[in-house]
Write a protein that holds these residues in place. Structure first.
Motif, mmCIF file in Angstrom:
data_model
loop_
_atom_site.group_PDB
_atom_site.id
_atom_site.type_symbol
_atom_site.label_atom_id
_atom_site.label_comp_id
_atom_site.label_asym_id
_atom_site.label_seq_id
_atom_site.Cartn_x
_atom_site.Cartn_y
_atom_site.Cartn_z
ATOM 1 N N GLN A 37 0.512 -15.099 -2.363
ATOM 2 C CA GLN A 37 0.772 -15.444 -3.759
ATOM 3 C C GLN A 37 -0.011 -14.588 -4.757
ATOM 4 O O GLN A 37 0.576 -14.082 -5.717
ATOM 5 N N PRO A 38 -1.325 -14.357 -4.579
ATOM 6 C CA PRO A 38 -2.034 -13.518 -5.562
ATOM 7 C C PRO A 38 -1.460 -12.100 -5.670
ATOM 8 O O PRO A 38 -1.380 -11.550 -6.770
ATOM 9 N N VAL A 41 1.832 -12.336 -7.724
ATOM 10 C CA VAL A 41 1.535 -12.527 -9.154
ATOM 11 C C VAL A 41 1.042 -11.208 -9.753
ATOM 12 O O VAL A 41 1.471 -10.810 -10.844
ATOM 13 N N ASP A 58 4.520 -16.422 -12.748
ATOM 14 C CA ASP A 58 3.218 -17.071 -12.769
ATOM 15 C C ASP A 58 2.941 -17.616 -11.365
ATOM 16 O O ASP A 58 3.731 -17.401 -10.434
ATOM 17 N N ASP A 59 1.838 -18.320 -11.198
ATOM 18 C CA ASP A 59 1.453 -18.819 -9.872
ATOM 19 C C ASP A 59 2.518 -19.713 -9.247
ATOM 20 O O ASP A 59 2.844 -19.567 -8.065
#
Length: 190
Positions: A37-38, A41, A58-59
Motif C-alpha cells: 500500500q505505501p 500511494v 489515498d490510503d
C-alpha cells in the motif's frame, strides 16, 4: 448463436492457474500484497504517473485497489503484478488490462516509481510478462497504448519489441484534454 471460430484462450484458463511469480532479468514480477500500500500511494502521488494514468490514490483507495487484484484474476478481467527488485521492494507495476481471452488479446499498462527510473525496469518487466502471456497463457496479441506526448513509454514499448502500429486520434481524455494515443503491439509469432 454459435461461434464459427474457436476461442484463442478458453475462458477459465487464467482463473485455473495460480498467479505466477515471473523472473524478469534481475527483477521479479509478483502478485500484489496489501503490504504494498505505501508504494502504491507513493506511485499515484507522483506527478508523472498521475499525468499518464489520470488518477491519484489515498490510503483507502490504494488498499481497495490492492484487494481487488485476486478477484480480477479469478474473473479473468485483468491481471496485475508488482515489479520488484528482490521480491520485496516495489519498483513499479505491470498489468494486463482489457483482457479478452476468447480473442487472445490484452492491453499492457505499466509505471515505474521515480527512484527506479532509468534502469530499464519497465522494458525488462514487459519482456517477461510478454513471454509468459504468449507462452503459458496462450495469448496471440499484446498492445501498449500511450499518449503521443509520453516519450518514455514509447521507448519502453520499442525496447521490449513492440513495434509501433499507428495513432488513435483523440482517443483518451487526460487532465489537459484529449490525447492522441500511439499503439504498439506484439504477436505471439514475433
Amino acid at each position: 448463436m454459435p461461434n464459427l471460430v474457436a476461442d484463442v484462450v478458453v475462458p477459465g484458463r487464467l482463473a485455473a492457474l495460480p498467479q505466477p511469480v515471473l523472473p524478469a532479468d534481475g527483477l521479479l514480477l509478483r502478485p500484489w500484497r496489501l503490504a504494498d500500500q505505501p508504494a502504491v500511494v507513493a506511485a499515484y502521488s507522483d506527478p508523472a504517473i498521475q499525468r499518464w494514468h489520470c488518477r491519484a490514490m489515498d490510503d483507502d483507495e490504494a488498499a481497495a485497489w490492492l484487494a481487488a487484484w485476486p478477484e480480477r484474476w479469478s474473473t479473468e478481467t485483468r491481471a496485475g503484478w508488482a515489479i520488484t527488485t528482490d521480491g520485496e521492494e516495489v519498483a513499479g507495476q505491470i498489468s494486463l488490462r482489457a483482457l479478452q481471452l476468447t480473442d487472445g488479446q490484452a492491453e499492457v499498462s505499466y509505471w515505474v516509481l521515480p527512484s527506479h527510473r532509468g534502469r530499464r525496469v519497465a522494458p525488462r518487466a514487459l519482456a517477461a510478462l510478454s513471454a509468459w502471456a504468449f507462452g503459458e497463457l496462450g495469448l496471440h496479441r499484446l498492445e501498449v497504448r500511450h499518449s503521443m506526448d509520453n516519450e518514455p513509454s514509447c521507448r519502453v514499448a520499442t525496447v521490449a519489441g513492440f513495434p509501433a502500429e499507428g495513432v488513435q486520434r483523440g482517443s483518451l481524455l487526460h487532465q489537459d484534454g484529449w490525447h492522441d494515443m500511439h499503439v504498439h503491439a506484439r504477436l505471439d509469432s514475433d
